[in-house]
Scaffold this motif. Sequence first.
Motif, PDB file in Angstrom:
ATOM      1  N   LEU A   1       0.821  -1.212   0.000  1.00 45.03           N
ATOM      2  CA  LEU A   1       0.000   0.000   0.000  1.00 45.03           C
ATOM      3  C   LEU A   1       0.857   1.266   0.000  1.00 45.03           C
ATOM      4  O   LEU A   1       0.549   2.231  -0.701  1.00 45.03           O
ATOM      5  CB  LEU A   1      -0.948   0.019   1.199  1.00 45.03           C
ATOM      6  N   GLU A   2       1.937   1.262   0.778  1.00 48.79           N
ATOM      7  CA  GLU A   2       2.865   2.408   0.760  1.00 48.79           C
ATOM      8  C   GLU A   2       3.458   2.588  -0.626  1.00 48.79           C
ATOM      9  O   GLU A   2       3.586   3.697  -1.135  1.00 48.79           O
ATOM     10  CB  GLU A   2       4.025   2.170   1.727  1.00 48.79           C
TER      11      GLU A   2
ATOM     12  N   THR B   1       0.856   4.055  -2.916  1.00 51.87           N
ATOM     13  CA  THR B   1       0.651   5.476  -2.633  1.00 51.87           C
ATOM     14  C   THR B   1       1.805   6.313  -3.194  1.00 51.87           C
ATOM     15  O   THR B   1       1.595   7.366  -3.800  1.00 51.87           O
ATOM     16  CB  THR B   1       0.516   5.682  -1.110  1.00 51.87           C
TER      17      THR B   1
ATOM     18  N   ALA C   1      -5.357   1.946  -2.721  1.00 53.02           N
ATOM     19  CA  ALA C   1      -4.769   3.244  -2.348  1.00 53.02           C
ATOM     20  C   ALA C   1      -5.573   4.403  -2.938  1.00 53.02           C
ATOM     21  O   ALA C   1      -5.756   5.433  -2.286  1.00 53.02           O
ATOM     22  CB  ALA C   1      -3.312   3.308  -2.816  1.00 53.02           C
TER      23      ALA C   1
END
Lengths: 245, 245
Positions: free
Chosen positions: A60-61, A64, A96
């Motif tokens: 997810l990071e 993003t 995201a």
Amino acid sequence: MTVTPLVIAGLGPGDEALITPEVTAALADATDVIGYIPYVARIPAREGLTLHATDNRVELERATHALELAAAGRRVVVVSSGDPGVFAMASAVFEAVEQSPRFANVEIRVLPGITAMLAAAARVGAPLGHDFCTINLSDNLKPWDLVERRLRLAAQAGFAMAFYNPRSASRPHQLARALEILREECGPDRLIIFARAVTTPDERISVVTLAEARAEMADMRTVVLVGNEATRPVGRYVYTPRRAG
Amino acid sequence: MTVTPLVIAGLGPGDEALITPEVTAALADATDVIGYIPYVARIPAREGLTLHATDNRVELERATHALELAAAGRRVVVVSSGDPGVFAMASAVFEAVEQSPRFANVEIRVLPGITAMLAAAARVGAPLGHDFCTINLSDNLKPWDLVERRLRLAAQAGFAMAFYNPRSASRPHQLARALEILREECGPDRLIIFARAVTTPDERISVVTLAEARAEMADMRTVVLVGNEATRPVGRYVYTPRRAG
């Protein structure tokens, strides 16, 4: 202003000859390539290209970060091995987007790739030549009970099966349990294919019966294929007939 | 004497940019290309290449013909659209080998391709981003009862689904019945994607709910995707989250 889409591209199972020209063109045009360390390592460095390699646990990071760069006008390609839509980065990017309204205007293009189960099937013949299902055996993102239930229903439906992420250092026991369930549902003669690192120099493929299958035959680079009741050898190949019932 | 393998190659869904370099190389080296008329029509004629285009209903004859040419030392490529191992020519070739011991020594190489469901999924987002199954809705080679049973079990397992061959002139009613079963098992809000002729100039994609879905939305060039209970829109995309349960 031209809208620069964020590209999510599948690199296929490993062999460069399995990367589609569409993906090759997107990579040639990129300013930034983002992905899990071993996938980014497959992209040759060149002037004007920044490579962003991150660990596997931070999807997810990573998604993003990719969306931020794309929103800032960079030409970003998020790379996955195989196909980005099959247990890979595409869903993470849309998660995201859903979480952050600021990304609502980023255009996204998903470029398909050769996913591991199809490369593995091709290597041994045609074991997925009839109806089949595709299951992620990892219980990081779903309860293990649900995996067990799916395995039983899939066996009862007569599907051939492909298992992604069958085993890792942090999940050593799931595959053994899955094989146990399959033995209960399918009997000992069902054919199982362990296909490791398909189309790479580390490729190793074994075809065994369910009675012979052991969880230790798989690691995190393995995709496991399970035949249906008609799957059988012909010469040195394994195939599933088109006809059933 | 060099053994010439019989190649079974996937041409992908239609766009030339989705044909792998491996397949392009095999076609460049071929003396004979064999397949269903519209797929062979995608191969440019050149000196030294014989194109053998046949009707869709003769897979086993076509496979036998290909094996005969390969056994005679020709460099033969059998072409399928999509991936040859997914409801395409690979299983038919192995069936022909099984039936005719004279082909036991023909070496066979299957070259994977981008199969329709993955190209369709990429076009709309990531609807197959969690466990899914792949079902051929044609009852030419299996009893319809078995299809119905598989649909119910797949719905109960919570799989997203992809349907190949959902509808043809000779099978106009199966998809309507399949949608009826899904309505019973999944309720009216499940997302359905009709993806026709993906990546070709004739591409047409619609996303509807199960309540809105009609069999007439599909024809023989359509692949149908069915979301799982978590599949949802985000902006103009549709995706299935990685997390479940």
